[in-house]
Design a protein around this motif. Sequence first.
Motif, PDB file in Angstrom:
ATOM      1  N   UNK A  96     -34.070 202.435 128.388  1.00 39.81           N
ATOM      2  CA  UNK A  96     -34.443 203.810 127.301  1.00 39.81           C
ATOM      3  C   UNK A  96     -33.617 204.999 127.195  1.00 39.81           C
ATOM      4  N   UNK A  97     -33.618 206.312 126.251  1.00 43.32           N
ATOM      5  CA  UNK A  97     -33.055 207.621 127.070  1.00 43.32           C
ATOM      6  C   UNK A  97     -33.149 208.793 127.549  1.00 43.32           C
ATOM      7  N   UNK A  98     -32.461 208.475 128.171  1.00 44.53           N
ATOM      8  CA  UNK A  98     -32.848 209.815 129.793  1.00 44.53           C
ATOM      9  C   UNK A  98     -31.889 210.650 129.571  1.00 44.53           C
ATOM     10  N   UNK A  99     -32.470 211.849 129.809  1.00 37.91           N
ATOM     11  CA  UNK A  99     -31.735 212.844 130.235  1.00 37.91           C
ATOM     12  C   UNK A  99     -32.210 213.687 131.957  1.00 37.91           C
ATOM     13  N   UNK A 100     -30.641 213.984 132.361  1.00 40.69           N
ATOM     14  CA  UNK A 100     -30.501 213.673 133.423  1.00 40.69           C
ATOM     15  C   UNK A 100     -30.558 215.450 134.161  1.00 40.69           C
ATOM     16  N   UNK A 101     -31.027 215.979 134.339  1.00 41.38           N
ATOM     17  CA  UNK A 101     -30.738 217.540 134.386  1.00 41.38           C
ATOM     18  C   UNK A 101     -30.317 217.307 136.276  1.00 41.38           C
ATOM     19  N   UNK A 102     -30.388 218.843 136.739  1.00 43.70           N
ATOM     20  CA  UNK A 102     -29.986 219.915 138.067  1.00 43.70           C
ATOM     21  C   UNK A 102     -28.984 220.568 137.479  1.00 43.70           C
ATOM     22  N   UNK A 103     -29.190 221.886 138.700  1.00 43.55           N
ATOM     23  CA  UNK A 103     -29.133 223.248 138.431  1.00 43.55           C
ATOM     24  C   UNK A 103     -27.772 223.572 137.816  1.00 43.55           C
ATOM     25  N   UNK A 104     -26.849 223.273 138.206  1.00 40.17           N
ATOM     26  CA  UNK A 104     -25.490 223.580 138.061  1.00 40.17           C
ATOM     27  C   UNK A 104     -24.844 221.711 138.442  1.00 40.17           C
ATOM     28  N   UNK A 105     -23.156 222.254 137.894  1.00 41.58           N
ATOM     29  CA  UNK A 105     -21.893 221.208 137.535  1.00 41.58           C
ATOM     30  C   UNK A 105     -20.901 222.235 138.249  1.00 41.58           C
ATOM     31  N   UNK A 106     -20.285 221.913 140.035  1.00 41.20           N
ATOM     32  CA  UNK A 106     -19.792 222.564 140.654  1.00 41.20           C
ATOM     33  C   UNK A 106     -17.937 222.435 140.333  1.00 41.20           C
ATOM     34  N   UNK A 107     -17.885 220.651 140.952  1.00 41.33           N
ATOM     35  CA  UNK A 107     -16.830 220.032 140.631  1.00 41.33           C
ATOM     36  C   UNK A 107     -17.110 218.712 139.881  1.00 41.33           C
ATOM     37  N   UNK A 108     -17.898 218.746 139.541  1.00 41.87           N
ATOM     38  CA  UNK A 108     -18.657 217.838 138.376  1.00 41.87           C
ATOM     39  C   UNK A 108     -18.711 216.184 138.772  1.00 41.87           C
ATOM     40  N   UNK A 109     -17.908 216.377 140.766  1.00 39.28           N
ATOM     41  CA  UNK A 109     -17.629 215.196 141.707  1.00 39.28           C
ATOM     42  C   UNK A 109     -19.407 214.784 141.500  1.00 39.28           C
ATOM     43  N   UNK A 110     -20.867 215.455 141.632  1.00 37.92           N
ATOM     44  CA  UNK A 110     -21.810 214.576 141.976  1.00 37.92           C
ATOM     45  C   UNK A 110     -21.606 213.514 140.180  1.00 37.92           C
ATOM     46  N   UNK A 111     -21.657 214.388 139.037  1.00 37.05           N
ATOM     47  CA  UNK A 111     -21.845 213.461 137.643  1.00 37.05           C
ATOM     48  C   UNK A 111     -21.567 212.417 137.969  1.00 37.05           C
ATOM     49  N   UNK A 112     -19.705 212.579 137.787  1.00 32.59           N
ATOM     50  CA  UNK A 112     -19.013 211.286 137.611  1.00 32.59           C
ATOM     51  C   UNK A 112     -19.256 210.364 138.455  1.00 32.59           C
ATOM     52  N   UNK A 113     -20.024 210.851 139.942  1.00 27.67           N
ATOM     53  CA  UNK A 113     -20.407 209.543 140.558  1.00 27.67           C
ATOM     54  C   UNK A 113     -21.814 209.329 139.748  1.00 27.67           C
ATOM     55  N   UNK A 114     -22.744 209.515 139.685  1.00 21.77           N
ATOM     56  CA  UNK A 114     -24.455 209.489 139.525  1.00 21.77           C
ATOM     57  C   UNK A 114     -24.168 208.757 137.930  1.00 21.77           C
ATOM     58  N   UNK A 115     -23.815 209.511 137.074  1.00 19.39           N
ATOM     59  CA  UNK A 115     -24.154 208.255 135.691  1.00 19.39           C
ATOM     60  C   UNK A 115     -23.415 207.592 135.659  1.00 19.39           C
ATOM     61  N   UNK A 116     -21.858 206.544 136.692  1.00 18.55           N
ATOM     62  CA  UNK A 116     -21.895 205.370 136.286  1.00 18.55           C
ATOM     63  C   UNK A 116     -22.802 204.538 137.218  1.00 18.55           C
ATOM     64  N   UNK A 117     -22.986 204.872 138.248  1.00 17.49           N
ATOM     65  CA  UNK A 117     -23.983 204.994 139.244  1.00 17.49           C
ATOM     66  C   UNK A 117     -25.328 204.043 138.914  1.00 17.49           C
ATOM     67  N   UNK A 118     -25.915 205.147 138.329  1.00 19.42           N
ATOM     68  CA  UNK A 118     -27.007 204.738 137.430  1.00 19.42           C
ATOM     69  C   UNK A 118     -27.339 203.818 136.314  1.00 19.42           C
ATOM     70  N   UNK A 119     -25.899 203.724 135.784  1.00 21.78           N
ATOM     71  CA  UNK A 119     -25.614 202.342 134.748  1.00 21.78           C
ATOM     72  C   UNK A 119     -25.553 201.383 135.036  1.00 21.78           C
ATOM     73  N   UNK A 120     -24.910 201.238 136.324  1.00 16.96           N
ATOM     74  CA  UNK A 120     -24.804 200.016 137.127  1.00 16.96           C
ATOM     75  C   UNK A 120     -26.071 199.135 138.135  1.00 16.96           C
TER      76      UNK A 120
END
Length: 175
Positions: A96-120
């Motif tokens: 369903x609808x997921x809200x992904x939370x973290x404390x911060x986005x630094x370089x953005x690499x974590x979000x850039x890698x995690x979101x496609x990983x989650x969708x796969x």
Amino acid sequence: MSNLKNPEQNDLWVSWDEYHRAIELLALKVHESGLQFDHILCLARGGLRIGDVFSRLFKLPLSVLSVSSYRGSAGQEQGQIQIGGSIASVEKSLSGRVLLVDDLVDSGVTFREVQPWLRRHHPEITEMKSAVIWVKSVSVVVPDFYLQYLEGSPWIHQPFEIYDTLSIQELATQK
């Protein structure tokens, strides 16, 4: 939230009270958007406290994905991202609808890698939004919700960082 800065380093220093209030203000931004979610997914470790508060406020199940990119004795050396092999949750599936939370986005690499990983790994996710307290201007990703946009890449000294260098033996001697 005040910006207590170290004049020598242009770092951001955050107290426990400021940190807790920032989580609440971020939750209000998400609420005011009118968007509805089925799950809160926090990235551990930085997103654990945020995920806990959001789960309680929004009355939604909390799931946890362990992700690490910072290492070193004080946790300040950024390295290759490591994504845990599974999500911890009491729910049978992340869907369903997921809200992904973290404390911060630094370089953005974590979000850039995690979101496609989650969708796969979780094709049952129909919508994914993201929320953080801080986003730095050097990030390659801008979350859907954030509380504070920071120019450059200042180090954010969060109140729990004391535990990165404090040992259990030192704590025992402070009784």
